[in-house]
Design a protein around this motif. Structure first.
Motif, PDB file in Angstrom:
ATOM      1  N   ALA A   1       0.656  -0.701  -0.294  1.00  0.00           N
ATOM      2  CA  ALA A   1       0.020   0.526  -0.155  1.00  0.00           C
ATOM      3  C   ALA A   1       1.060   1.322   0.073  1.00  0.00           C
ATOM      4  N   ALA A   2       1.939   1.171   0.822  1.00  0.00           N
ATOM      5  CA  ALA A   2       2.922   2.519   0.676  1.00  0.00           C
ATOM      6  C   ALA A   2       3.839   2.955  -0.541  1.00  0.00           C
ATOM      7  N   GLU A   3       3.893   1.704  -0.913  1.00  0.00           N
ATOM      8  CA  GLU A   3       4.837   1.621  -2.266  1.00  0.00           C
ATOM      9  C   GLU A   3       4.532   2.680  -3.693  1.00  0.00           C
ATOM     10  N   ALA A   4       2.159   1.646  -3.261  1.00  0.00           N
ATOM     11  CA  ALA A   4       2.276   2.088  -4.429  1.00  0.00           C
ATOM     12  C   ALA A   4       1.897   3.363  -4.773  1.00  0.00           C
ATOM     13  N   GLY A   5       1.836   4.607  -2.950  1.00  0.00           N
ATOM     14  CA  GLY A   5       1.490   5.126  -3.081  1.00  0.00           C
ATOM     15  C   GLY A   5      -0.147   6.211  -1.966  1.00  0.00           C
ATOM     16  N   LEU A   6      -0.246   5.128  -1.175  1.00  0.00           N
ATOM     17  CA  LEU A   6      -1.843   5.466  -0.770  1.00  0.00           C
ATOM     18  C   LEU A   6      -1.312   5.670   0.661  1.00  0.00           C
ATOM     19  N   GLN A   7      -2.312   6.692   1.544  1.00  0.00           N
ATOM     20  CA  GLN A   7      -2.055   7.437   2.524  1.00  0.00           C
ATOM     21  C   GLN A   7      -3.593   7.184   3.300  1.00  0.00           C
ATOM     22  N   GLN A   8      -3.124   7.354   4.541  1.00  0.00           N
ATOM     23  CA  GLN A   8      -3.901   7.420   5.389  1.00  0.00           C
ATOM     24  C   GLN A   8      -5.504   8.327   5.370  1.00  0.00           C
ATOM     25  N   GLY A   9      -6.840   8.237   5.489  1.00  0.00           N
ATOM     26  CA  GLY A   9      -7.421   8.735   4.951  1.00  0.00           C
ATOM     27  C   GLY A   9      -7.733   8.389   3.805  1.00  0.00           C
ATOM     28  N   ASP A  10      -6.862   8.591   2.602  1.00  0.00           N
ATOM     29  CA  ASP A  10      -7.773   7.918   1.424  1.00  0.00           C
ATOM     30  C   ASP A  10      -9.461   7.405   1.232  1.00  0.00           C
ATOM     31  N   VAL A  11      -9.774   6.921   0.804  1.00  0.00           N
ATOM     32  CA  VAL A  11     -11.425   6.510   0.635  1.00  0.00           C
ATOM     33  C   VAL A  11     -11.224   5.985  -0.315  1.00  0.00           C
ATOM     34  N   ILE A  12     -11.764   4.086   0.124  1.00  0.00           N
ATOM     35  CA  ILE A  12     -11.437   3.459  -1.634  1.00  0.00           C
ATOM     36  C   ILE A  12     -13.302   3.096  -2.420  1.00  0.00           C
ATOM     37  N   GLN A  13     -13.743   3.293  -3.365  1.00  0.00           N
ATOM     38  CA  GLN A  13     -14.442   3.796  -3.628  1.00  0.00           C
ATOM     39  C   GLN A  13     -14.127   2.216  -4.781  1.00  0.00           C
ATOM     40  N   THR A  14     -13.300   1.846  -5.521  1.00  0.00           N
ATOM     41  CA  THR A  14     -13.882   0.910  -6.786  1.00  0.00           C
ATOM     42  C   THR A  14     -12.634  -0.070  -6.032  1.00  0.00           C
ATOM     43  N   ILE A  15     -12.408  -1.166  -6.863  1.00  0.00           N
ATOM     44  CA  ILE A  15     -11.809  -2.392  -6.164  1.00  0.00           C
ATOM     45  C   ILE A  15     -11.460  -3.353  -7.665  1.00  0.00           C
ATOM     46  N   ASP A  16     -10.990  -3.587  -8.994  1.00  0.00           N
ATOM     47  CA  ASP A  16     -10.731  -3.644 -10.065  1.00  0.00           C
ATOM     48  C   ASP A  16     -12.264  -3.425 -10.343  1.00  0.00           C
ATOM     49  N   GLY A  17     -12.880  -2.722 -10.050  1.00  0.00           N
ATOM     50  CA  GLY A  17     -13.665  -2.062 -10.726  1.00  0.00           C
ATOM     51  C   GLY A  17     -15.328  -2.509 -10.060  1.00  0.00           C
ATOM     52  N   VAL A  18     -15.175  -3.178  -8.700  1.00  0.00           N
ATOM     53  CA  VAL A  18     -15.962  -3.637  -8.172  1.00  0.00           C
ATOM     54  C   VAL A  18     -16.332  -2.674  -7.002  1.00  0.00           C
ATOM     55  N   ASP A  19     -17.217  -1.737  -6.959  1.00  0.00           N
ATOM     56  CA  ASP A  19     -17.648  -1.086  -5.614  1.00  0.00           C
ATOM     57  C   ASP A  19     -17.369  -1.190  -4.540  1.00  0.00           C
ATOM     58  N   VAL A  20     -16.850  -0.413  -3.555  1.00  0.00           N
ATOM     59  CA  VAL A  20     -16.754  -0.985  -2.028  1.00  0.00           C
ATOM     60  C   VAL A  20     -17.313   0.452  -0.796  1.00  0.00           C
ATOM     61  N   SER A  21     -17.945  -0.171  -0.273  1.00  0.00           N
ATOM     62  CA  SER A  21     -18.772   0.890   0.838  1.00  0.00           C
ATOM     63  C   SER A  21     -18.090   0.366   2.550  1.00  0.00           C
ATOM     64  N   THR A  22     -17.429  -0.462   2.047  1.00  0.00           N
ATOM     65  CA  THR A  22     -17.709  -0.978   4.261  1.00  0.00           C
ATOM     66  C   THR A  22     -15.775  -1.496   3.970  1.00  0.00           C
ATOM     67  N   TRP A  23     -15.147  -1.738   5.251  1.00  0.00           N
ATOM     68  CA  TRP A  23     -14.270  -1.977   5.532  1.00  0.00           C
ATOM     69  C   TRP A  23     -14.247  -3.457   5.245  1.00  0.00           C
ATOM     70  N   GLU A  24     -15.185  -4.232   5.327  1.00  0.00           N
ATOM     71  CA  GLU A  24     -15.028  -5.648   5.429  1.00  0.00           C
ATOM     72  C   GLU A  24     -15.205  -6.119   3.984  1.00  0.00           C
ATOM     73  N   ASP A  25     -16.006  -5.509   2.670  1.00  0.00           N
ATOM     74  CA  ASP A  25     -15.705  -5.430   1.353  1.00  0.00           C
ATOM     75  C   ASP A  25     -14.608  -5.324   0.954  1.00  0.00           C
ATOM     76  N   VAL A  26     -13.463  -4.376   1.257  1.00  0.00           N
ATOM     77  CA  VAL A  26     -11.903  -4.225   1.433  1.00  0.00           C
ATOM     78  C   VAL A  26     -11.455  -5.044   1.027  1.00  0.00           C
ATOM     79  N   VAL A  27     -11.634  -5.645   3.053  1.00  0.00           N
ATOM     80  CA  VAL A  27     -10.434  -7.055   2.760  1.00  0.00           C
ATOM     81  C   VAL A  27     -11.272  -8.169   2.339  1.00  0.00           C
ATOM     82  N   GLU A  28     -12.353  -8.591   2.331  1.00  0.00           N
ATOM     83  CA  GLU A  28     -13.184  -9.735   1.382  1.00  0.00           C
ATOM     84  C   GLU A  28     -11.959  -9.568   0.142  1.00  0.00           C
ATOM     85  N   ILE A  29     -12.561  -8.155  -0.290  1.00  0.00           N
ATOM     86  CA  ILE A  29     -11.451  -8.945  -1.791  1.00  0.00           C
ATOM     87  C   ILE A  29      -9.927  -9.033  -2.183  1.00  0.00           C
TER      88      ILE A  29
END
Length: 419
Positions: free
Chosen positions: A212-240
């Motif tokens: 995450a750090a090497e890709a440039g993610l920072q604390q406070g970033d809000v994730i909207q999609t992962i591989d085109g899949v919409d995410v709205s909860t932390w559980e969605d992020v972890v599951e993917i």
């Protein structure tokens, strides 16, 4: 040395609060508690306050509250005994000297004819060269003195067995209950200190040198999609992320209102036989009293459920006894956790506290759960089981528990030195 201190503090806290639960409820019921002990074996340190002796013992394998009526050995005053009596100003017996009476020149020496130190509280007997039978009233807090050691008498109304079924049940169940309370308090404190996890698709702390750090993610970033899949909860992020170890994923995040596209390849981590993906970020947290209270309840419930599931696997054979840990294994695990920081050590202590509470509630002889099973039988049949029979069952159960602990400790030693 730090590990030793951490282990002693954690072990001491778990046992202390467990036994404190027993002590407080027993005293509230009016039961005479003779000793409050941390550990077993020879005494290392002790002091007396009011009616109770508080001790620390050598072997760190538990603790106990010794309640009147549950004593393995009792001292009787029988007819024919020659004893010394010390009286107070109300002519009540306050000390009953069984031997070495010459050390108490003011004692009245009698030959016992009859005595009742449980219900009627009296001693009757004859003084030397006297033919008149004298009857002495015994104070309810009188002490028996043998070899210079004083033991307070236990009138029946101060004994464990004299109390109602509800009072006895509360005194026993209070020990495990305090372990759950302790875990809740620790998780609550962690929420206040670290913050409580929030189920939002927002990044918490980012681990240095992680994907995450090497890709440039920072604390406070809000994730909207992962591989085109919409995410709205932390559980969605972890599951993917978990199901895509070492597979490149496209992330769309929002930072300061601006959408950003990034490519991240999760690293690979293993737990047992399971392999899963990780990118090196923590869940978002928030600090506050209400959220910390909720975190206390949530975490306590979660770990209670996990431990119960683990025990059920042991019963069904899905979990081997070789995977159990005793004091040596717990010490080794504490050493590893202590190296990761004080917060993780606190969390480890909370989990151990829940584990201790659940184990003690198992319906096995010598455990609190075994006592509660006897109370249940008593409630059904309307009268208690014979104390000697119950005591024998608990003795056998305790012997088997000690044997199990030896086996588990041996497994711990072999596992550690074979690593």
């Amino acid at each position: 040395m730090n590990t030793v201190i951490a282990f002693v503090i954690i072990f001491g806290a778990l046992v202390f609060f467990h036994e404190l639960g027993h002590l407080v409820l027993a005293k509230r019921a009016g039961i005479l508690c003779r000793e409050f002990a941390i550990g077993f074996g020879p005494k290392v340190f002790s002091f007396k306050r009011d009616e109770t002796i508080y001790t620390i013992r050598l072997l760190p394998i538990g603790g106990f509250v010794r309640m009147a009526g549950e004593d393995p050995e009792t001292i009787d005053v029988k007819p024919g005994y020659h004893i010394g009596l010390l009286l107070n100003n109300a002519n009540e017996v306050i000390k009953i000297i069984l031997n070495n009476k010459d050390k108490y020149p003011n004692a009245r020496v009698i030959e016992v004819e009859e005595a009742d130190l449980e219900k009627q509280l009296f001693i009757a007997g004859y003084e030397q060269d006297e033919e008149k039978l004298e009857r002495f009233t015994v104070h309810e807090k009188a002490v028996l003195v043998i070899d210079g050691q004083e033991t307070q008498i236990a009138p029946y109304n101060r004994q464990f067995g004299s109390k109602t079924l509800l009072q006895r049940t509360l005194a026993i169940i209070a020990g495990p209950a305090m372990n759950f309370v302790l875990a809740f308090v620790i998780f609550l404190l962690l929420g206040l200190l670290q913050g409580s996890p929030v189920n939002e698709a927002r990044l918490g702390e980012v681990v240095e040198n992680s994907p995450a750090a090497e890709a440039g993610l920072q604390q406070g970033d809000v994730i909207q999609t992962i591989d085109g899949v919409d995410v709205s909860t932390w559980e969605d992020v972890v599951e993917i992320i978990r199901v895509h170890p070492e597979e490149e994923l496209s992330f769309t995040i929002v930072r300061d209102g601006t959408p950003i596209d990034l490519m991240i390849t999760p690293g690979k981590s293993t737990s047992g036989e399971e392999t899963y993906g990780v990118i090196g970020v923590y869940s978002p947290v928030e600090k506050g009293i209400l959220s910390s209270i909720q975190n206390g309840f949530t975490q306590t419930f979660y770990w209670t459920k996990e431990i119960v599931i683990g025990l059920s696997k042991l019963i069904t054979g899905q979990f081997s006894i070789d995977m159990l840990s005793g004091p040596v294994g717990i010490y080794d695990a504490t050493d590893q956790v202590a190296q990761t920081g004080v917060y993780n050590l606190m969390r480890w202590g909370a989990i151990l506290s829940i584990n201790l509470g659940i184990i003690n509630l198992l319906p096995l002889p010598a455990l609190d759960g075994g006592r509660l099973m006897f109370f249940l039988v008593e409630a059904v049949r309307g009268k208690p089981i014979d104390r000697q029979k119950e005591g024998l069952v608990h003795f056998i159960g305790f012997a088997f528990l000690m044997l199990l602990m030896l086996v588990v400790t041996w497994n711990d030693i072999q596992r550690i030195f074979n690593m």
